[in-house]
Design an enzyme around this catalytic site. Structure first.
Site, short mmCIF file in Angstrom:
data_model
loop_
_atom_site.label_atom_id
_atom_site.label_comp_id
_atom_site.label_asym_id
_atom_site.label_seq_id
_atom_site.Cartn_x
_atom_site.Cartn_y
_atom_site.Cartn_z
CG HIS A 11 -49.27 -97.73 61.03
ND1 HIS A 11 -48.48 -98.26 62.03
CD2 HIS A 11 -50.37 -98.51 60.98
CE1 HIS A 11 -49.07 -99.31 62.57
NE2 HIS A 11 -50.23 -99.49 61.94
CD GLU A 84 -55.74 -102.81 61.08
OE1 GLU A 84 -56.52 -103.14 60.15
OE2 GLU A 84 -54.55 -103.16 61.13
#
Length: 202
Positions: A11, A84
Site C-alpha cells: 500500500h 497485515e
C-alpha cells in the site's frame, strides 16, 4: 511458459509509516503522499492486462487499489487473508518505543524478527501468507492478477517463494510504499522475477 502472473504491491504511505509506527490491523488511511503513490502506481499499471484486483480489507490497501481499479473498470476483491500481521501490543508504537517497553523481547530477536505480545506469531503469518497466495493460484489458472497488501505479509510470503529459511529473516527489504514485486507461476512452480520495484515513484 508463464501461465499466471501475480503482481504484488504494498500500500501507499500513511502517517504511521512516516512516523515509523507499527500498524498491524490498525486501520490507518493513506496520507497525501500515499495518494500520490497510488496514482503513480495506477499510471504504471493501467496499460497492463490485469484481470482481477485483490486487496487487504484495511483502508490503506483499498485506497491504493481504487485509482487503478477505476481506470481498469474492475471491482477490488477485499479479503482479510491479505491483511497485515496483527502486531498486538506493538500497535501504534515506534520501533524505538517497542524496544524500550519490551526489551526482553528484542533481546531474543534474530535480525529484527520478533513476535509482538498478544499479536500474530511469525510462523502463523507465514502460513497465512502462503494460504493467501495459494488461493490466488487456485482461483486463476492463467492471466495477470494484482494483489495490494502489506510489507510484513509480502516479506513472509516472498521469503517462502524464494526458499529463504525463516531463521534468515531480514535478508531482503520490502521498504518502499507501492513497491512492486512480480511472481510468475507455471507448472514448475512460482518464480520471483521482480522484487520491490519503486521506479514509478522516481
Amino acid at each position: 511458459m508463464t501461465d499466471l502472473t501475480i503482481l504484488l504491491t504494498r500500500h501507499g504511505q500513511t502517517d504511521w509509516n512516516k512516523a515509523g509506527r507499527w500498524q498491524g490491523h490498525a486501520d490507518i488511511p493513506l496520507n497525501e503522499t500515499g495518494q500520490q503513490q497510488a496514482n503513480a502506481l495506477c499510471q504504471r499499471l493501467q496499460s497492463w492486462p490485469i484481470e482481477a484486483i485483490y486487496t487487504s480489507d484495511l483502508q490503506r490497501c483499498v485506497q491504493t487499489a481504487v485509482p487503478l481499479a477505476n481506470a481498469l473498470k474492475l471491482k477490488p476483491i477485499l479479503t482479510q487473508l491479505w491483511r497485515e500481521r496483527d502486531v498486538g501490543d506493538f500497535s501504534g508504537l515506534t520501533g524505538e518505543q517497542a524496544r524500550e517497553q519490551y526489551p526482553e523481547i528484542w533481546a531474543k530477536s534474530v535480525r529484527g524478527m520478533v513476535d509482538p505480545p498478544n499479536g500474530e506469531p511469525f510462523v502463523e503469518v507465514r502460513r497465512r501468507a502462503l494460504r493467501a497466495f495459494e488461493s490466488i493460484v487456485e482461483a486463476h489458472s492463467e492471466g495477470t492478477v494484482l494483489v495490494v497488501t502489506h510489507g510484513g505479509l509480502l516479506h513472509a510470503l516472498l521469503g517462502q517463494v524464494m526458499g529463504i529459511d525463516a531463521g534468515l529473516y531480514g535478508r531482503f527489504s520490502m521498504r518502499g510504499n507501492t513497491g512492486l514485486s512480480i511472481v510468475e507461476v507455471n507448472s514448475r512452480g512460482p518464480v520471483v522475477v521482480r522484487l520491490n520495484d519503486t521506479s514509478h515513484l522516481e
